[in-house]
Scaffold this motif. Structure first.
Motif, PDB file in Angstrom:
ATOM      1  N   ILE A  38       0.829  -1.207   0.000  1.00 29.33           N
ATOM      2  CA  ILE A  38       0.000   0.000   0.000  1.00 29.33           C
ATOM      3  C   ILE A  38       0.865   1.260   0.000  1.00 29.33           C
ATOM      4  CG2 ILE A  38      -1.695   1.325   1.318  1.00 29.33           C
ATOM      5  CD1 ILE A  38      -2.908  -1.261   2.244  1.00 29.33           C
ATOM      6  N   ASN A  39       0.529   2.203  -0.889  1.00 30.78           N
ATOM      7  CA  ASN A  39       1.265   3.464  -0.997  1.00 30.78           C
ATOM      8  C   ASN A  39       0.807   4.453   0.071  1.00 30.78           C
ATOM      9  OD1 ASN A  39       2.340   2.303  -3.287  1.00 30.78           O
ATOM     10  ND2 ASN A  39       1.006   3.414  -4.691  1.00 30.78           N
ATOM     11  N   ASN A  40       1.743   5.344   0.445  1.00 36.03           N
ATOM     12  CA  ASN A  40       1.431   6.450   1.356  1.00 36.03           C
ATOM     13  C   ASN A  40       2.339   7.620   0.965  1.00 36.03           C
ATOM     14  OD1 ASN A  40       0.876   8.253   3.382  1.00 36.03           O
ATOM     15  ND2 ASN A  40       1.180   6.799   5.063  1.00 36.03           N
ATOM     16  N   LEU A  41       1.853   8.445   0.021  1.00 37.29           N
ATOM     17  CA  LEU A  41       2.689   9.504  -0.536  1.00 37.29           C
ATOM     18  C   LEU A  41       3.046  10.583   0.478  1.00 37.29           C
ATOM     19  CD1 LEU A  41       1.054   9.930  -4.070  1.00 37.29           C
ATOM     20  CD2 LEU A  41       3.080   8.615  -3.420  1.00 37.29           C
ATOM     21  N   HIS A  42       2.341  10.630   1.612  1.00 36.84           N
ATOM     22  CA  HIS A  42       2.698  11.589   2.659  1.00 36.84           C
ATOM     23  C   HIS A  42       4.025  11.218   3.329  1.00 36.84           C
ATOM     24  CE1 HIS A  42      -1.149  13.607   2.363  1.00 36.84           C
ATOM     25  NE2 HIS A  42      -1.780  12.441   2.465  1.00 36.84           N
ATOM     26  N   ASP A  57      10.247   4.334   0.588  1.00 32.11           N
ATOM     27  CA  ASP A  57      10.617   4.482  -0.817  1.00 32.11           C
ATOM     28  C   ASP A  57       9.855   5.625  -1.472  1.00 32.11           C
ATOM     29  OD1 ASP A  57       8.058   3.540  -1.206  1.00 32.11           O
ATOM     30  OD2 ASP A  57       8.664   1.625  -2.087  1.00 32.11           O
ATOM     31  N   GLU A  58       9.930   5.701  -2.795  1.00 32.38           N
ATOM     32  CA  GLU A  58       9.328   6.817  -3.522  1.00 32.38           C
ATOM     33  C   GLU A  58       7.809   6.812  -3.479  1.00 32.38           C
ATOM     34  OE1 GLU A  58      10.059   3.534  -6.588  1.00 32.38           O
ATOM     35  OE2 GLU A  58      10.894   4.273  -4.701  1.00 32.38           O
ATOM     36  N   TRP A  59       7.217   5.702  -3.043  1.00 31.57           N
ATOM     37  CA  TRP A  59       5.760   5.616  -2.909  1.00 31.57           C
ATOM     38  C   TRP A  59       5.310   5.643  -1.451  1.00 31.57           C
ATOM     39  CZ3 TRP A  59       3.439   6.520  -7.298  1.00 31.57           C
ATOM     40  CH2 TRP A  59       4.061   6.146  -8.487  1.00 31.57           C
ATOM     41  N   ARG A  66       9.168  -4.147   3.018  1.00 32.84           N
ATOM     42  CA  ARG A  66       9.344  -4.661   1.661  1.00 32.84           C
ATOM     43  C   ARG A  66      10.563  -5.581   1.568  1.00 32.84           C
ATOM     44  NH1 ARG A  66       6.599  -2.894  -2.405  1.00 32.84           N
ATOM     45  NH2 ARG A  66       8.289  -3.004  -3.938  1.00 32.84           N
ATOM     46  N   LEU A  67      11.573  -5.308   2.378  1.00 28.59           N
ATOM     47  CA  LEU A  67      12.748  -6.177   2.399  1.00 28.59           C
ATOM     48  C   LEU A  67      12.375  -7.565   2.926  1.00 28.59           C
ATOM     49  CD1 LEU A  67      15.756  -5.525   1.659  1.00 28.59           C
ATOM     50  CD2 LEU A  67      16.192  -5.489   4.109  1.00 28.59           C
ATOM     51  N   LEU A  68      11.558  -7.608   3.977  1.00 29.94           N
ATOM     52  CA  LEU A  68      11.102  -8.889   4.522  1.00 29.94           C
ATOM     53  C   LEU A  68      10.235  -9.621   3.504  1.00 29.94           C
ATOM     54  CD1 LEU A  68      10.130  -7.904   8.188  1.00 29.94           C
ATOM     55  CD2 LEU A  68      12.224  -9.017   7.411  1.00 29.94           C
TER      56      LEU A  68
END
Length: 275
Positions: A38-42, A57-59, A66-68
């Protein structure tokens, strides 16, 4: 053998790094601090902190989560590739090594033809047919590594089929297939184990390379190679995006290679007494 094996420093270090990788893979399936998709641009490109240990990351996705998640995908793909390659390659190698004749020679000609192709190019061709997915990567890498397994097993079975215990099984009236499966193939387990360890490292690196090229696990699922590819545009502003998956790949490969070297030394009669 186990106590002697773990007296070797490379076995200890390799096993510790592999254990960390496997624990990360288990957590990637069962629990991650944040949703890896899930993205969280804030929270875009937040530096590492107590809340986000490896930053975002950028999103705005948590890099540690994400590494896990990427560890679980990489381990699943690599383990599945090794399982399929060893199962099929060992059977083909045992059959062609134990039974002589033109069918065996024809099969080995086909195996040699597959070995002539560069592995990555063959994998790219197979993925073009099956599509970029975990299943496609497993099929592609398995077809790439089956010839190597078949070659190693065949070479061992060719020598084992002349041993006294194999001849004794034939004299007792046992079927040739039974003799091969019961006496010849089990005695080729040691080189298979060493090769399987190496294959796991090869598969892990190849999966990361394919994901880096955009031909591995498709987004938004995370993979170490995909994370490394996504970090290229942010290396100067957010170096943690490249450092985290890069270290994960390097340390995992180091662990597999060290443990594989220890296994090779243990099974090698010229090296097994050197600790």
């Amino acid at each position: 053998m186990r106590s002697r094996l773990f007296r070797r420093p490379n076995a200890k270090i390799g096993a510790a790094l592999i254990a960390v990788m496997l624990i990360a893979a288990v957590f990637g399936v069962m629990y991650t601090p944040y949703d890896p998709i899930i993205n969280n641009l804030h929270l875009r490109l937040v530096a590492p902190s107590g809340q986000h240990w490896l930053g975002t990351d950028e999103w705005g996705r948590d890099v540690f989560s994400r590494l896990l998640n990427g560890a679980s995908i990489s381990v699943f793909v690599s383990f599945s590739t090794v399982l399929v390659s060893v199962a099929i390659g060992a059977l083909v190698g045992a059959l062609t090594g134990y039974f002589s004749g033109w069918p065996s020679r024809v099969v080995m000609l086909f195996i040699d033809a597959l070995l002539a192709f560069p592995s990555l190019i063959m994998a790219l061709g197979v993925i073009a047919v099956f599509g970029a997915s975990s299943t496609g990567v497993i099929i592609a890498l398995s077809l790439t590594y089956i010839p190597a397994v078949a070659r190693v097993v065949r070479a061992n079975v060719l020598s084992l089929r002349e041993k006294e215990y194999v001849e004794a099984s034939r004299v007792m009236g046992n079927a040739e297939l039974y003799t091969m499966l019961r006496h010849a193939l089990p005695n080729a387990v040691a080189p298979i184990i060493v090769l399987a360890t190496a294959l796991f490292g090869w598969a892990l690196l190849a999966e990361s390379a394919l994901s880096f090229l955009g031909l591995g696990v498709p987004p938004p699922e995370s993979s170490w190679g995909g994370m490394l590819a996504d970090s290229r545009n942010y290396v100067s502003d957010a170096p943690w995006l490249a450092i985290a998956p890069g270290l994960a790949i390097s340390l995992s490969l180091l662990g597999v290679n060290l443990f594989g070297d220890a296994l090779r030394d243990e099974f090698d009669p010229h090296m097994k007494n050197l600790v």
